[in-house]
Motif scaffolding. Structure first.
Motif, PDB file in Angstrom:
ATOM      1  N   LEU A 151      -0.150 -13.061  -2.120  1.00 49.64           N
ATOM      2  CA  LEU A 151       0.595 -13.014  -0.872  1.00 49.64           C
ATOM      3  C   LEU A 151       1.549 -11.837  -0.983  1.00 49.64           C
ATOM      4  O   LEU A 151       2.136 -11.617  -2.044  1.00 49.64           O
ATOM      5  CB  LEU A 151       1.401 -14.304  -0.678  1.00 49.64           C
ATOM      6  CG  LEU A 151       0.598 -15.596  -0.666  1.00 49.64           C
ATOM      7  CD1 LEU A 151       1.547 -16.795  -0.695  1.00 49.64           C
ATOM      8  CD2 LEU A 151      -0.308 -15.650   0.539  1.00 49.64           C
ATOM      9  N   GLY A 152       1.729 -11.073   0.085  1.00 49.94           N
ATOM     10  CA  GLY A 152       2.591  -9.901   0.029  1.00 49.94           C
ATOM     11  C   GLY A 152       3.799 -10.020   0.929  1.00 49.94           C
ATOM     12  O   GLY A 152       3.683 -10.439   2.072  1.00 49.94           O
ATOM     13  N   VAL A 153       4.956  -9.648   0.396  1.00 52.66           N
ATOM     14  CA  VAL A 153       6.220  -9.690   1.131  1.00 52.66           C
ATOM     15  C   VAL A 153       6.930  -8.351   0.960  1.00 52.66           C
ATOM     16  O   VAL A 153       7.103  -7.873  -0.162  1.00 52.66           O
ATOM     17  CB  VAL A 153       7.118 -10.837   0.602  1.00 52.66           C
ATOM     18  CG1 VAL A 153       8.504 -10.771   1.220  1.00 52.66           C
ATOM     19  CG2 VAL A 153       6.474 -12.185   0.861  1.00 52.66           C
ATOM     20  N   GLY A 154       7.354  -7.770   2.068  1.00 51.48           N
ATOM     21  CA  GLY A 154       8.111  -6.528   2.025  1.00 51.48           C
ATOM     22  C   GLY A 154       9.581  -6.786   1.760  1.00 51.48           C
ATOM     23  O   GLY A 154      10.168  -7.713   2.324  1.00 51.48           O
ATOM     24  N   PRO A 165       1.093   5.540  -4.802  1.00 51.79           N
ATOM     25  CA  PRO A 165       1.143   6.460  -3.664  1.00 51.79           C
ATOM     26  C   PRO A 165       1.032   5.721  -2.327  1.00 51.79           C
ATOM     27  O   PRO A 165       0.538   4.602  -2.265  1.00 51.79           O
ATOM     28  CB  PRO A 165      -0.072   7.372  -3.867  1.00 51.79           C
ATOM     29  CG  PRO A 165      -0.691   7.007  -5.161  1.00 51.79           C
ATOM     30  CD  PRO A 165      -0.061   5.755  -5.651  1.00 51.79           C
ATOM     31  N   ALA A 166       1.488   6.388  -1.259  1.00 49.77           N
ATOM     32  CA  ALA A 166       1.385   5.837   0.096  1.00 49.77           C
ATOM     33  C   ALA A 166      -0.076   5.497   0.382  1.00 49.77           C
ATOM     34  O   ALA A 166      -0.971   6.195  -0.094  1.00 49.77           O
ATOM     35  CB  ALA A 166       1.906   6.847   1.107  1.00 49.77           C
ATOM     36  N   PRO A 167      -0.314   4.440   1.068  1.00 46.66           N
ATOM     37  CA  PRO A 167       0.630   3.581   1.762  1.00 46.66           C
ATOM     38  C   PRO A 167       1.084   2.369   0.944  1.00 46.66           C
ATOM     39  O   PRO A 167       1.711   1.464   1.487  1.00 46.66           O
ATOM     40  CB  PRO A 167      -0.170   3.115   2.977  1.00 46.66           C
ATOM     41  CG  PRO A 167      -1.562   2.980   2.455  1.00 46.66           C
ATOM     42  CD  PRO A 167      -1.706   4.117   1.453  1.00 46.66           C
ATOM     43  N   GLU A 180       3.256   0.613   3.843  1.00 41.32           N
ATOM     44  CA  GLU A 180       3.213   1.060   5.228  1.00 41.32           C
ATOM     45  C   GLU A 180       2.287   0.205   6.082  1.00 41.32           C
ATOM     46  O   GLU A 180       1.532   0.706   6.907  1.00 41.32           O
ATOM     47  CB  GLU A 180       2.811   2.529   5.270  1.00 41.32           C
ATOM     48  CG  GLU A 180       3.826   3.411   4.551  1.00 41.32           C
ATOM     49  CD  GLU A 180       3.407   4.875   4.438  1.00 41.32           C
ATOM     50  OE1 GLU A 180       2.319   5.241   4.919  1.00 41.32           O
ATOM     51  OE2 GLU A 180       4.189   5.649   3.863  1.00 41.32           O
ATOM     52  N   VAL A 181       2.353  -1.125   5.911  1.00 37.40           N
ATOM     53  CA  VAL A 181       1.480  -2.017   6.662  1.00 37.40           C
ATOM     54  C   VAL A 181       1.744  -1.888   8.158  1.00 37.40           C
ATOM     55  O   VAL A 181       0.825  -1.662   8.943  1.00 37.40           O
ATOM     56  CB  VAL A 181       1.648  -3.479   6.189  1.00 37.40           C
ATOM     57  CG1 VAL A 181       0.843  -4.433   7.065  1.00 37.40           C
ATOM     58  CG2 VAL A 181       1.237  -3.615   4.729  1.00 37.40           C
ATOM     59  N   THR A 223       0.679   1.478   9.504  1.00 40.10           N
ATOM     60  CA  THR A 223      -0.778   1.613   9.490  1.00 40.10           C
ATOM     61  C   THR A 223      -1.399   0.833  10.657  1.00 40.10           C
ATOM     62  O   THR A 223      -2.292   1.335  11.338  1.00 40.10           O
ATOM     63  CB  THR A 223      -1.346   1.150   8.132  1.00 40.10           C
ATOM     64  OG1 THR A 223      -0.740   1.931   7.101  1.00 40.10           O
ATOM     65  CG2 THR A 223      -2.851   1.310   8.084  1.00 40.10           C
ATOM     66  N   VAL A 224      -0.910  -0.370  10.904  1.00 40.95           N
ATOM     67  CA  VAL A 224      -1.418  -1.171  12.010  1.00 40.95           C
ATOM     68  C   VAL A 224      -1.112  -0.494  13.339  1.00 40.95           C
ATOM     69  O   VAL A 224      -1.975  -0.384  14.213  1.00 40.95           O
ATOM     70  CB  VAL A 224      -0.829  -2.610  11.978  1.00 40.95           C
ATOM     71  CG1 VAL A 224      -1.146  -3.367  13.249  1.00 40.95           C
ATOM     72  CG2 VAL A 224      -1.360  -3.357  10.754  1.00 40.95           C
ATOM     73  N   GLU A 225       0.120  -0.010  13.514  1.00 39.37           N
ATOM     74  CA  GLU A 225       0.481   0.673  14.770  1.00 39.37           C
ATOM     75  C   GLU A 225      -0.362   1.932  14.973  1.00 39.37           C
ATOM     76  O   GLU A 225      -0.799   2.213  16.085  1.00 39.37           O
ATOM     77  CB  GLU A 225       1.967   1.018  14.788  1.00 39.37           C
ATOM     78  CG  GLU A 225       2.853  -0.186  15.005  1.00 39.37           C
ATOM     79  CD  GLU A 225       2.546  -0.913  16.300  1.00 39.37           C
ATOM     80  OE1 GLU A 225       2.394  -0.273  17.364  1.00 39.37           O
ATOM     81  OE2 GLU A 225       2.432  -2.158  16.242  1.00 39.37           O
ATOM     82  N   SER A 226      -0.582   2.683  13.917  1.00 42.69           N
ATOM     83  CA  SER A 226      -1.402   3.882  14.016  1.00 42.69           C
ATOM     84  C   SER A 226      -2.835   3.536  14.418  1.00 42.69           C
ATOM     85  O   SER A 226      -3.434   4.208  15.255  1.00 42.69           O
ATOM     86  CB  SER A 226      -1.386   4.626  12.669  1.00 42.69           C
ATOM     87  OG  SER A 226      -2.241   5.737  12.713  1.00 42.69           O
ATOM     88  N   ALA A 227      -3.378   2.473  13.842  1.00 47.00           N
ATOM     89  CA  ALA A 227      -4.740   2.054  14.174  1.00 47.00           C
ATOM     90  C   ALA A 227      -4.824   1.620  15.638  1.00 47.00           C
ATOM     91  O   ALA A 227      -5.804   1.912  16.333  1.00 47.00           O
ATOM     92  CB  ALA A 227      -5.183   0.926  13.260  1.00 47.00           C
ATOM     93  N   LYS A 228      -3.783   0.942  16.145  1.00 42.85           N
ATOM     94  CA  LYS A 228      -3.768   0.520  17.558  1.00 42.85           C
ATOM     95  C   LYS A 228      -3.751   1.749  18.471  1.00 42.85           C
ATOM     96  O   LYS A 228      -4.472   1.799  19.457  1.00 42.85           O
ATOM     97  CB  LYS A 228      -2.551  -0.358  17.838  1.00 42.85           C
ATOM     98  CG  LYS A 228      -2.734  -1.769  17.316  1.00 42.85           C
ATOM     99  CD  LYS A 228      -1.624  -2.707  17.422  1.00 42.85           C
ATOM    100  CE  LYS A 228      -0.548  -2.985  18.140  1.00 42.85           C
ATOM    101  NZ  LYS A 228       0.422  -3.954  18.003  1.00 42.85           N
ATOM    102  N   ARG A 229      -2.923   2.734  18.121  1.00 46.81           N
ATOM    103  CA  ARG A 229      -2.847   3.952  18.927  1.00 46.81           C
ATOM    104  C   ARG A 229      -4.167   4.713  18.919  1.00 46.81           C
ATOM    105  O   ARG A 229      -4.547   5.326  19.908  1.00 46.81           O
ATOM    106  CB  ARG A 229      -1.739   4.875  18.411  1.00 46.81           C
ATOM    107  CG  ARG A 229      -0.355   4.507  18.841  1.00 46.81           C
ATOM    108  CD  ARG A 229       0.655   5.605  18.551  1.00 46.81           C
ATOM    109  NE  ARG A 229       0.603   6.088  17.183  1.00 46.81           N
ATOM    110  CZ  ARG A 229       1.235   5.544  16.141  1.00 46.81           C
ATOM    111  NH1 ARG A 229       1.962   4.469  16.327  1.00 46.81           N
ATOM    112  NH2 ARG A 229       1.136   6.050  14.938  1.00 46.81           N
ATOM    113  N   ASP A 230      -4.866   4.653  17.785  1.00 47.88           N
ATOM    114  CA  ASP A 230      -6.120   5.376  17.644  1.00 47.88           C
ATOM    115  C   ASP A 230      -7.321   4.576  18.155  1.00 47.88           C
ATOM    116  O   ASP A 230      -8.457   4.969  17.943  1.00 47.88           O
ATOM    117  CB  ASP A 230      -6.347   5.767  16.184  1.00 47.88           C
ATOM    118  CG  ASP A 230      -5.297   6.742  15.674  1.00 47.88           C
ATOM    119  OD1 ASP A 230      -4.608   7.379  16.505  1.00 47.88           O
ATOM    120  OD2 ASP A 230      -5.158   6.872  14.453  1.00 47.88           O
ATOM    121  N   GLY A 231      -7.043   3.421  18.784  1.00 48.64           N
ATOM    122  CA  GLY A 231      -8.119   2.613  19.339  1.00 48.64           C
ATOM    123  C   GLY A 231      -8.746   1.638  18.370  1.00 48.64           C
ATOM    124  O   GLY A 231      -9.766   1.042  18.662  1.00 48.64           O
ATOM    125  N   GLY A 232      -8.122   1.440  17.197  1.00 48.23           N
ATOM    126  CA  GLY A 232      -8.694   0.526  16.192  1.00 48.23           C
ATOM    127  C   GLY A 232      -8.292  -0.888  16.374  1.00 48.23           C
ATOM    128  O   GLY A 232      -7.631  -1.324  17.249  1.00 48.23           O
TER     129      GLY A 232
END
Length: 142
Positions: A74-77, A105-107, A129-130, A133-142
């Motif tokens: 499980l991951g917690v920031g 290294p990133a992410p 950078e979860v 990364t998710v926001e970028s994928a949404k912007r890119d249509g993912g």
């Protein structure tokens, strides 16, 4: 409101009190639901950090046969690298199995793996950078 998407992860647990304490101290989580399951008689607790509609469901069992062990986790920031270091040192002081901290290294970022009371693995990280990364994928249509 209807729940959509990933809402929870359920884990077997042999000592709810110890696990609730662990996730409270290491992941800033608290109990948001607590009950005895009428079908099994087992104690069930839902834990949340309140940052999103997601819970860890702890289900009391006699034994945990297959814990989440590295690399399953499980991951917690965390807010800072210092928080990761402080919590890692606290876990070492408690005699818990600890792997890291590691600077990747990133992410991926700075992270450590810590075993909970049933040997499920919790990753604490800073700089992953979860969300980005998710926001970028949404912007890119993912």
């Amino acid at each position: 409101m209807v729940d959509l998407g990933l809402t929870h992860v359920a884990l077997p647990d042999t000592d709810l009190t110890a696990s609730i304490d662990f996730y409270g101290r290491y992941a800033a989580m608290k109990v948001v639901h607590d009950r005895v399951d009428p079908a099994t008689g087992g104690h069930v607790a839902w834990l949340s950090d309140g940052t999103r509609p997601f819970v860890i469901v702890l289900i009391e069992t006699e034994a945990v046969e297959h814990p989440l062990v590295p690399i399953s986790h499980l991951g917690v920031g965390c807010a800072s690298r210092d928080d990761v270091d402080r919590l890692a040192a606290q876990a070492v002081d408690e005699g818990r199995p600890v792997w890291g901290p590691t600077d990747s290294p990133a992410p991926v970022g700075y992270w450590v793996l810590i075993a909970d009371p049933d040997n499920h693995t919790l990753e604490l990280s800073h700089g992953q950078e979860v969300g980005l990364t998710v926001e970028s994928a949404k912007r890119d249509g993912g």
